[in-house]
Design a protein around this motif. Sequence first.
Motif, PDB file in Angstrom:
ATOM      1  N   ALA A  67      -6.373   8.758  -1.020  1.00 53.61           N
ATOM      2  CA  ALA A  67      -5.031   9.196  -0.627  1.00 53.61           C
ATOM      3  C   ALA A  67      -4.791   8.983   0.859  1.00 53.61           C
ATOM      4  N   MET A  68      -5.803   9.203   1.682  1.00 51.24           N
ATOM      5  CA  MET A  68      -5.641   9.051   3.131  1.00 51.24           C
ATOM      6  C   MET A  68      -5.489   7.592   3.544  1.00 51.24           C
ATOM      7  N   GLN A  69      -5.924   6.648   2.688  1.00 49.09           N
ATOM      8  CA  GLN A  69      -5.766   5.233   3.011  1.00 49.09           C
ATOM      9  C   GLN A  69      -4.297   4.869   3.210  1.00 49.09           C
ATOM     10  N   THR A  70      -3.425   5.595   2.496  1.00 49.71           N
ATOM     11  CA  THR A  70      -1.986   5.318   2.595  1.00 49.71           C
ATOM     12  C   THR A  70      -1.489   5.474   4.020  1.00 49.71           C
ATOM     13  N   TYR A  71      -2.042   6.431   4.737  1.00 48.73           N
ATOM     14  CA  TYR A  71      -1.497   6.798   6.046  1.00 48.73           C
ATOM     15  C   TYR A  71      -2.206   6.101   7.206  1.00 48.73           C
ATOM     16  N   ARG A  72      -2.987   5.070   6.880  1.00 48.12           N
ATOM     17  CA  ARG A  72      -3.580   4.241   7.920  1.00 48.12           C
ATOM     18  C   ARG A  72      -2.594   3.207   8.452  1.00 48.12           C
ATOM     19  N   LEU A 102       3.930   7.327  -8.539  1.00 47.54           N
ATOM     20  CA  LEU A 102       4.020   6.936  -7.140  1.00 47.54           C
ATOM     21  C   LEU A 102       2.668   6.408  -6.688  1.00 47.54           C
ATOM     22  N   ASP A 103       2.694   5.430  -5.809  1.00 46.70           N
ATOM     23  CA  ASP A 103       1.447   4.939  -5.235  1.00 46.70           C
ATOM     24  C   ASP A 103       1.593   4.810  -3.726  1.00 46.70           C
ATOM     25  N   GLY A 104       0.519   4.416  -3.078  1.00 42.37           N
ATOM     26  CA  GLY A 104       0.523   4.314  -1.625  1.00 42.37           C
ATOM     27  C   GLY A 104       1.542   3.327  -1.097  1.00 42.37           C
ATOM     28  N   GLU A 105       1.760   2.241  -1.821  1.00 43.21           N
ATOM     29  CA  GLU A 105       2.725   1.230  -1.377  1.00 43.21           C
ATOM     30  C   GLU A 105       4.144   1.797  -1.359  1.00 43.21           C
ATOM     31  N   VAL A 107       4.988   4.965  -0.932  1.00 46.78           N
ATOM     32  CA  VAL A 107       5.081   5.896   0.191  1.00 46.78           C
ATOM     33  C   VAL A 107       5.233   5.145   1.499  1.00 46.78           C
ATOM     34  N   ASN A 108       4.431   4.104   1.685  1.00 45.88           N
ATOM     35  CA  ASN A 108       4.500   3.330   2.926  1.00 45.88           C
ATOM     36  C   ASN A 108       5.815   2.572   3.061  1.00 45.88           C
ATOM     37  N   ALA A 109       6.371   2.157   1.935  1.00 41.93           N
ATOM     38  CA  ALA A 109       7.664   1.468   1.986  1.00 41.93           C
ATOM     39  C   ALA A 109       8.744   2.403   2.519  1.00 41.93           C
ATOM     40  N   ILE A 110       8.715   3.652   2.069  1.00 44.15           N
ATOM     41  CA  ILE A 110       9.696   4.632   2.548  1.00 44.15           C
ATOM     42  C   ILE A 110       9.461   4.934   4.022  1.00 44.15           C
ATOM     43  N   ARG A 111       8.196   5.111   4.403  1.00 42.20           N
ATOM     44  CA  ARG A 111       7.892   5.395   5.810  1.00 42.20           C
ATOM     45  C   ARG A 111       8.358   4.250   6.713  1.00 42.20           C
ATOM     46  N   ALA A 112       8.035   3.029   6.323  1.00 44.71           N
ATOM     47  CA  ALA A 112       8.402   1.873   7.140  1.00 44.71           C
ATOM     48  C   ALA A 112       9.916   1.676   7.194  1.00 44.71           C
TER      49      ALA A 112
END
Length: 286
Positions: A67-72, A102-105, A107-112
């Motif tokens: 899960a923490m890999q997402t926030y790298r 939901l997956d890490g991608e 989440v990162n898409a929304i963050r970016a």
Amino acid sequence: MAVTAEKAIQTPVKKVSQKTLRRSFLEWFYGNLTCFSQEHMQTFGYMCAMLPVIEELYDSKEEQKEAMQTYRAFFNTEPQIGTVVVGMTVGMEEAKANGEPLDGEAVNAIRAGLMGPLAGIGDSLIVGTLIPILLGVSLGMSTGGSPLGAIFYIVVWNLIAIFGMRFLFSLGYKLGGRAVEILVGEKANAVREAVTMIGTIVIGGVSASWIHVKTALTIVNGKVTILDLQKTLDNIYPGLLTAGFVILCWWLMTKKNLSPVIVMLLLVVVAFLGCLVGFFNPGLKY
């Protein structure tokens, strides 16, 4: 009977506790610039904010690491307004831990996608409007060397930052994607324009009250003063030189992208040369 038994063995819904939400917010509030660098910016601060959430939602170390890999991934935004993104991802991580697709991608898409627009909103509202307004009020309270201005700024700014960021964090967690509409929708645009206008008026008032640029240049023929440039300018437009220098500084920083430090150095050079040729020095006359 079978249905009842099936419900009894269902996995309980995972929920982020208020204690963990408070800890996550404080980690972001105090540490959003943790290990700040040009390469990572606020990445590690974001990871620190998400760590208590991940530890509570996932039991095994392997799940927590995954899960923490997402926030790298790289992250950088305006820290105050950007708090809403942290709250949103806490809610998304909670939904993901409960089996949502939901997956890490994602989440990162929304963050970016949000960090850029929210950075622009935050810079205009916080850095370009709110802080100058508070500083303008503080300068007025500091007349005669009074410490009230500094105390006012420290207290009011920290109260606004703490409660404002906490509100945005909770808003992002509770509303998810709808929180973005509140920040960037039509009504929010109208509010931002109004606040920006107020900030512009305050900055203009501060400039007129605290910045005084005058010339001592006079042209004398014997005992007769042919030209007193400052009096002439005052008859045309009082404070013309002050307004000119403020506009010049604004133009250099916004249009020519010069840093404030460079602009201040240029002003020092202008002041030195102006005194040297007698433009600012009252002891020299032509």
